[in-house]
Each structure stands twice: as C-alpha cells, then as structure tokens.
Design an enzyme around this catalytic site. Structure first.
Site, PDB file in Angstrom:
ATOM      1  N   SER A 168     -45.342 -54.113  -3.981  1.00 36.84           N
ATOM      2  CA  SER A 168     -46.048 -52.826  -3.964  1.00 36.84           C
ATOM      3  C   SER A 168     -46.254 -52.400  -2.522  1.00 36.84           C
ATOM      4  O   SER A 168     -46.318 -53.237  -1.610  1.00 36.84           O
ATOM      5  CB  SER A 168     -47.410 -52.957  -4.657  1.00 36.84           C
ATOM      6  OG  SER A 168     -48.227 -51.829  -4.415  1.00 36.84           O
ATOM      7  N   TYR A 181     -55.470 -57.867  -5.552  1.00 30.45           N
ATOM      8  CA  TYR A 181     -54.156 -57.437  -6.038  1.00 30.45           C
ATOM      9  C   TYR A 181     -53.213 -57.194  -4.855  1.00 30.45           C
ATOM     10  O   TYR A 181     -52.053 -57.638  -4.857  1.00 30.45           O
ATOM     11  CB  TYR A 181     -54.303 -56.169  -6.876  1.00 30.45           C
ATOM     12  CG  TYR A 181     -53.000 -55.512  -7.265  1.00 30.45           C
ATOM     13  CD1 TYR A 181     -52.279 -55.964  -8.374  1.00 30.45           C
ATOM     14  CD2 TYR A 181     -52.492 -54.442  -6.537  1.00 30.45           C
ATOM     15  CE1 TYR A 181     -51.075 -55.360  -8.726  1.00 30.45           C
ATOM     16  CE2 TYR A 181     -51.296 -53.837  -6.891  1.00 30.45           C
ATOM     17  CZ  TYR A 181     -50.594 -54.293  -7.986  1.00 30.45           C
ATOM     18  OH  TYR A 181     -49.405 -53.693  -8.331  1.00 30.45           O
ATOM     19  N   LYS A 185     -49.557 -59.043  -3.708  1.00 29.78           N
ATOM     20  CA  LYS A 185     -48.299 -58.334  -3.490  1.00 29.78           C
ATOM     21  C   LYS A 185     -47.730 -58.627  -2.096  1.00 29.78           C
ATOM     22  O   LYS A 185     -46.511 -58.639  -1.904  1.00 29.78           O
ATOM     23  CB  LYS A 185     -48.499 -56.832  -3.701  1.00 29.78           C
ATOM     24  CG  LYS A 185     -48.779 -56.464  -5.157  1.00 29.78           C
ATOM     25  CD  LYS A 185     -47.629 -56.894  -6.063  1.00 29.78           C
ATOM     26  CE  LYS A 185     -47.786 -56.461  -7.499  1.00 29.78           C
ATOM     27  NZ  LYS A 185     -46.622 -56.795  -8.340  1.00 29.78           N
TER      28      LYS A 185
END
Length: 277
Positions: A168, A181, A185
């Site tokens: 991401s 999160y 990534k």
C-alpha cells in the site's frame, strides 16, 4: 547502402507500425496456474480477472463460501478458467488446504498473488493493543511469507514462477489512524527485497505492488466521504481515485514474460502521489 541506426529504426517502424509497442498477449499466461488470496472482490478479484483474461487458471478464495461462489460464477461468465475455495490465510491449516487443492485440481502452481489483509484498528497508534498487532502482523505479513514458503517448492518443480505481494502507499507514508496497518505494509516492501535474491536461483521472481487510494469496499472509509476524497485528490497528479482494474493489470504484467527482468521491486500505483521511503 548504409543506414544509420536511427534510419533503420524508422524504416522498421514504417513497415511495421506496432514494432515499437509491446502489447501483452491475451494468451501470455496460458497454461499457468495462479493462486490469488482475498480474491472475491476489490483488488484481488481484479487481479484474478486480469490473470484469467491472459490465459491463467485462477484459484480464488476468501473466508465466506457465498463470496467464493459469487466470484467463481462471475469469472466463469467471462470465460476464465477458475477454481474457488474458502481460505482464512491466518490459519496454517487453511493455507495448506488451499495449496493442496490447487495441486490436486490444477496440477501445480506458477503464480501467487498475496492480497489478503486485515485492519481491525482505527485510531492513535499508542492506543493499539498487543492483540491488534498480533492480528495485523499474522495476516498481513506472516501469512504472506508462510504461503510463499508453501508454494515455492511447487513453483521450482515447474521451472520457476512469480510471487506478488500487495502492499500500500501507506507502506511508504503511514496514514493517520492506520498506524499498525501501515507498518505491516512497510514490512511487505522489505519482505519483497529479502526474498527476491534467494528465490532468483529457482527462477522465481518476487515483486510488490503498492496501490494508492483505490475504490474498494476495504478502503471505503477513505473515499466514501466526498470531502475526504477531495483532500486525497489534491495529492494526486491524476485527479481521480484508482479502480481495482488499475492494480489488476499491473499485477498481471509483473507475472508475465514482459516483466522477466524485474524482481525485488515495488511498483507504486497511486495516480502520482509522492511515496518514497
């Protein structure tokens, strides 16, 4: 008579106008078998479609049987060879079942697209708990590696293969309220670089795609509000949010012979959003 290199090229292009363009053949992945995790909607489904339209037999999965059935029916309606099963990638038993079913029904595996991810936390990173970190790292990072470890011996038997991790833009620039999160990534960028030189000896390429803000159900909190979406667009050169198909095509390219000299790389697909570590 002698022609300089530029003249030769011009002559070649006059005779064959498409000589200067390399179009991905719609059968360029014929005979290949591709496992795509979390592939019943969003980026995963778009990746399955892109691979399938180029001739690959795709194996789709998600945690709910109803979602698997719906995706399989859609892909079959598009004349794509597809097999589907339920799989929670955080479960070792499910990962082994996914690979075994692929081998039993398709005869091998050539491509792994590791797309599954979770984000059970939204807020100040200092408020995140150990349980949150365990869940995010287990699914987003560990399962990506452990599934790769399962398929590599079978790719090696077939002479090589491709692994693509879906990271991401948040892996480059952590997004507010998405701290754990985002860190997971970033880890995938490192995993890509760590695996690529080791697996190159087995003719397996390992690459990564880092999408920007893509209009999927998973990222709906970032784009459903027109106000928030407009703020994101200010950071973009291409003034629109991304579509899943924008990512699916890049994944299919990375798995093709057109990308045969690319490994250990992350392609950012962000509409021009600045993203560098």
């Amino acid at each position: 008579f002698d022609l300089c290199p530029s003249s030769l090229m011009s002559l070649c292009l006059l005779r064959n106008p498409v000589a200067g363009r390399r179009n991905m053949s719609h059968s360029s992945l014929a005979g290949k078998v591709a496992i795509v995790t979390a592939s019943t909607d969003g980026i995963g489904l778009a990746a399955a479609q892109a691979l399938g339209k180029r001739g690959a037999h795709v194996v789709v999965s998600s945690r709910r049987q109803a979602n698997v059935d719906k995706a399989v029916a859609l892909l079959k309606s598009q004349s794509i060879q597809v097999t589907g099963t339920t799989c929670n990638v955080g479960s070792g038993e499910d990962r082994e079942k996914l690979v075994k079913m692929t081998l039993d029904q398709c005869g091998g595996v050539d491509i792994l697209v590791s797309n599954a991810a979770v984000n059970p936390f939204f807020g100040n990173i200092m408020d995140s708990t150990e349980a949150v970190w365990d869940k995010i790292l287990d699914v987003n990072v560990k399962s990506a590696f452990l599934l790769t470890k399962l398929v590599v011996p079978h790719m090696t038997k077939r002479g090589g293969g491709n692994v693509v991790f879906v990271s991401s833009v948040a892996g480059y620039q952590p997004m507010q309220a998405l701290g754990p999160y985002s860190v997971s990534k970033t880890a995938l960028l490192g995993l890509t670089r760590a695996l690529a030189p080791e697996l190159a000896h087995s003719n397996i390429r390992v690459n990564c795609v880092a999408p920007g803000v893509i209009k999927t159900r998973f990222s709906s909190a970032l784009w459903q509000s027109e106000e928030i979406a407009e703020e994101f667009k200010k950071q973009l050169s291409i003034k629109r949010l991304g579509e899943p198909e924008d990512i699916g095509g890049v994944i299919a390219f990375l798995c093709s012979e057109e990308a045969s000299y690319i490994t250990g790389e992350t392609i950012t697909v962000t509409g021009g959003m600045s993203c560098r570590l």
